[in-house]
Design a protein around this motif. Structure first.
Motif, short mmCIF file in Angstrom:
data_model
loop_
_atom_site.label_atom_id
_atom_site.label_comp_id
_atom_site.label_asym_id
_atom_site.label_seq_id
_atom_site.Cartn_x
_atom_site.Cartn_y
_atom_site.Cartn_z
N THR A 14 0.83 -1.21 0.00
CA THR A 14 0.00 0.00 0.00
C THR A 14 0.86 1.25 0.00
N ARG A 17 2.38 1.77 -3.45
CA ARG A 17 1.42 2.33 -4.41
C ARG A 17 1.13 3.79 -4.08
N GLY A 18 1.08 4.10 -2.79
CA GLY A 18 0.85 5.49 -2.39
C GLY A 18 1.97 6.40 -2.87
N ALA A 21 1.57 7.05 -6.51
CA ALA A 21 0.50 8.01 -6.76
C ALA A 21 0.97 9.42 -6.46
N GLU A 22 1.73 9.55 -5.38
CA GLU A 22 2.22 10.88 -5.02
C GLU A 22 3.13 11.43 -6.11
N GLY A 25 1.00 12.48 -8.99
CA GLY A 25 0.32 13.76 -8.77
C GLY A 25 1.26 14.93 -9.02
N LEU A 26 2.49 14.78 -8.56
CA LEU A 26 3.47 15.86 -8.77
C LEU A 26 3.77 16.03 -10.26
N LEU A 29 0.90 17.75 -12.11
CA LEU A 29 0.86 19.20 -11.89
C LEU A 29 2.01 19.88 -12.64
N HIS A 135 -3.09 11.83 -16.48
CA HIS A 135 -4.12 11.78 -15.44
C HIS A 135 -4.87 10.44 -15.50
N ALA A 142 -4.49 3.48 -10.04
CA ALA A 142 -5.13 3.47 -8.72
C ALA A 142 -6.23 2.42 -8.66
N ARG B 85 -4.33 5.22 5.54
CA ARG B 85 -5.09 4.34 4.66
C ARG B 85 -6.57 4.70 4.75
N GLN B 104 -6.83 1.31 0.41
CA GLN B 104 -5.65 1.81 -0.27
C GLN B 104 -5.06 2.98 0.50
N ASP B 105 -3.87 3.33 0.08
CA ASP B 105 -3.26 4.54 0.61
C ASP B 105 -4.07 5.73 0.11
N ARG B 107 -3.20 8.53 -0.78
CA ARG B 107 -2.59 9.22 -1.91
C ARG B 107 -3.04 8.65 -3.25
N MET B 108 -3.52 7.39 -3.23
CA MET B 108 -4.03 6.82 -4.48
C MET B 108 -5.26 7.61 -4.93
N ARG B 111 -4.15 12.42 -5.25
CA ARG B 111 -2.70 12.44 -5.44
C ARG B 111 -2.19 13.84 -5.74
N HIS B 112 -3.10 14.83 -5.74
CA HIS B 112 -2.65 16.19 -6.01
C HIS B 112 -1.71 16.65 -4.89
N PRO B 113 -0.58 17.26 -5.27
CA PRO B 113 0.41 17.65 -4.25
C PRO B 113 -0.18 18.47 -3.11
N ILE B 116 -1.80 16.15 -0.70
CA ILE B 116 -0.82 15.36 0.05
C ILE B 116 -0.18 16.21 1.14
N ASP B 120 -0.14 15.47 5.19
CA ASP B 120 1.09 15.28 5.93
C ASP B 120 1.15 16.13 7.19
N LEU B 132 -9.25 17.98 -9.58
CA LEU B 132 -9.01 16.81 -8.73
C LEU B 132 -9.48 15.53 -9.41
N VAL B 133 -10.68 15.55 -9.94
CA VAL B 133 -11.20 14.35 -10.58
C VAL B 133 -11.29 14.56 -12.09
N ARG B 134 -11.96 15.64 -12.45
CA ARG B 134 -11.95 16.01 -13.86
C ARG B 134 -11.16 17.28 -14.02
N ARG B 135 -10.88 17.64 -15.22
CA ARG B 135 -9.89 18.69 -15.44
C ARG B 135 -10.27 20.05 -14.87
N ARG B 136 -11.53 20.41 -15.00
CA ARG B 136 -11.87 21.80 -14.67
C ARG B 136 -12.60 21.95 -13.33
#
Lengths: 222, 392
Positions: A14, A17-18, A21-22, A25-26, A29, A135, A142, B85, B104-105, B107-108, B111-113, B116, B120, B132-136
């Protein structure tokens, strides 16, 4: 995926995979911001993208270490082994995607006289197509979704078509406006980088397919 | 400890009876005594065992199952995170992010910085993420930390709010643009006339003055349209209660807007009387706008049919049909937007403000009705308004 009798193994996978994904994501962006910086000529945004690549690299080495540790300590078999191997390879590819974004960001200051430089507007749509591929492939990773992975592979054609048309456009623009040749040449490299990002997204998609099903997608052209 | 609430009499009686039976059966006394000793001893052991200590009250406050039940049917996506998790994802979250994310984690899923970074941190907080999910799309993510391991994440979709804000800015920008255009030409012509008044030939001066007048009129109608639009918007939640003879009103308003020179083009198809609850002034404006549009944008000289009837669902159905070139399908969904024009040049030339149909839509909505627009290119356009009718 079923739960393992060894709970620690589950936790390791896990976490692995996390981390991927991180990284993804970076990288996602970074692509978007690199293109935005390129089109608008925003040097600060570009600097941010370049700085972010360090973080992506650090995450890649973390993935490497963790994957090797899992293999060494837990000796995974079958689909678990596939999962770890795929993660190892995907991390490498995502790191490359980050590099290409950094490369685009580095060229931001090389484009002169942005306002009069028309071919720049062609990049937006191509960049959008490529970042959408990244994306989607991360979403496929995932959800371990081989169908979405195959869709990503199919959409690479679109990015390639963009690349070809931008190439032709920019070359004819160079012929007509010799004064802008150095900017236009930079732009060709940028388009090339985006095209490579698309290819790498395809690679990730193949590995996602592999991790999920155990075979590479059928219509793979090696 | 010895204080036993009840001796297990049935077992003891059973034991004694059995021993008596064994004695009667001829077994030696010592053996029977030994057996009974073992038997009674084991009974005593069982009885003497203290009751299982009462279970300590469980710490039920923050178990993930209970949280899952609590948030399952919430409208916005909610996740419960334990050791980074995802342990609980409610229905909305599963629909948005996929069923796979449980276990799952985190971040899966996010996953946007920026997300995250939020995760943290040790403290609760929120962040806004675009794409986040779709583009706009635009999501606000709230994170509430419960204890060292657990936190709750709530996701709020703010895409449409951002869109509304955007539309509002658009409206202000559009309105000031529309107001400024006629003003600019009025100022221009007036300046010319005042600076070089005597040297302008009379016929040219007449033309200038005509333009000034028509632009001023346009400005006036624009301002009054804007006023009525904002008034209707302000009242849109109060349902009008005045009993109105809709048929009579339609006939009167349509004739009024057509004027003497265009009245001949109107064809009425109104049977009987239909009563509705309505605001007469607004309904008149609705009819005026629809009929005026039809007369203006239909082919010149062609008929415009105004029909009113009562349908099976007890709705007053008003339809205004013109015969003309029609409207292209891609324009149809946007027609009721403020300042939306299919052909800006022609609309301005005919004195349109770009607000007519927006006003119509708001009036219809205030009357709890519906507006349908159907158009066939080359044939014409039908505007249909349905408003709940009163029993005659």
């Amino acid at each position: 995926m079923n739960e393992h009798t060894v709970k620690a193994f589950d936790e390791d996978i896990t976490r692995l995979r996390g981390l991927i994904a991180e990284m993804g994501g970076l990288a996602e962006l970074s692509i978007q911001e690199a293109l935005e910086a390129m089109i608008r000529g925003d040097d600060d945004l570009a600097a941010g993208v370049i700085k972010r690549d360090i973080k992506i690299d650090a995450l890649e080495s973390e993935v490497d270490k963790l994957a090797v540790r899992i293999i060494a300590l837990r000796a995974p078999m079958a689909d678990d082994l596939r999962e770890v191997i795929a993660a190892l390879k995907i991390a490498g590819v995502v790191e490359r995607i980050g590099d290409y974004s950094k490369n685009i960001a580095k060229r931001v200051s090389d484009i002169e006289d942005r306002k009069k430089f028309e071919p720049l507007t062609l990049l937006g749509a191509m960049g959008e197509a490529a970042s959408e591929m990244v994306h989607d492939v991360l979403t496929a990773y995932a959800s371990r979704d081989p169908v979405l992975a195959r869709e990503v592979i199919a959409s690479d054609e679109k990015v390639d078509a963009f690349y070809n048309s931008i190439f032709r456009n920019v070359v004819s623009y160079m012929v007509e406006n010799p004064a802008t040749i150095s900017s236009a040449a930079q732009l060709l490299f940028v388009a090339r980088n985006i095209e490579r990002i698309g290819d790498h997204a395809t690679n990730v998609a193949e590995m996602v397919h592999f991790a999920a099903t155990g075979v590479y997608p059928p219509d793979e052209d090696v | 400890m010895d204080k036993r609430p009840s001796l297990p009499w049935p077992s003891i009686i059973l034991c004694i009876t059995a021993c008596v039976a064994l004695l009667a059966g001829g077994l030696s006394l010592w053996l029977v005594l030994a057996v009974s000793l073992v038997w009674l001893g084991s009974i005593w052991l069982i009885v003497a065992q203290p009751d299982a200590a009462p279970q300590p009250l469980q710490e039920t406050s923050f178990t993930s199952e209970r949280m899952g039940e609590l948030v399952e049917y919430s409208g916005s996506p909610i996740l419960v995170i334990e050791h980074s998790r995802v342990t609980v994802a409610n229905r909305a979250a599963r629909r948005l992010l996929g069923k796979h994310l449980i276990g799952q984690d985190l971040r899966m899923a996010l996953r946007h910085p920026a997300a995250i970074k939020l995760m943290d941190k040790k403290k609760s907080g929120f962040t806004q993420i675009r794409g986040l999910v779709r583009r706009r799309d635009l999501w606000r993510i709230n994170r509430q930390v419960l204890n060292q391991q657990m936190s709750v994440i709530e996701m709020l979709n703010q895409t449409s709010e951002a869109d509304i804000r955007h539309a509002h800015t658009d409206f202000v920008a559009n309105a000031s643009h529309e107001l400024r255009t006629p003003l600019a030409s009025i100022i221009g012509y007036v300046e010319t006339l005042s600076e070089s008044g005597p040297s302008v030939p009379p016929e040219k001066r007449k033309r200038f003055l005509d333009t000034i007048l028509s632009e001023a009129n346009r400005l006036q109608s624009l301002v009054s349209d804007l006023m009525s639009l904002s008034r209707i918007e302000a009242e849109k939640h109060e349902q009008p209660e005045q009993k109105t003879d809709f048929g009579k009103l339609v006939r009167r308003a349509a004739k009024e807007v057509a004027g003497i020179d265009r009245e001949a083009r109107l064809q009425f198809d109104i049977n009987g009387s239909v009563y509705i609850n309505g605001d007469e002034r607004q309904l008149e404006q609705l009819v005026r706008n629809l009929v005026d549009n039809a007369l203006k944008y239909g082919d010149s000289g062609s008929d415009v049919t105004v029909a009113l009837s009562l349908n099976d669902a007890l709705e007053a159905t008003l339809s205004v049909t013109d015969r003309g070139e029609g409207i292209a399908p891609e324009h149809l969904p946007h027609l009721t937007r403020r300042f939306y024009r299919t052909d800006p040049g022609r609309s301005r030339a005919s004195g349109g403000t770009g607000l007519g149909l927006a006003i119509v839509k708001h009036i219809v909505e205030r009357h709890r009705g519906r507006l349908d627009i159907s158009s066939e290119q080359g044939q014409g356009t039908i505007f249909t308004v349905r408003i709940p009718a009163l029993e005659a």
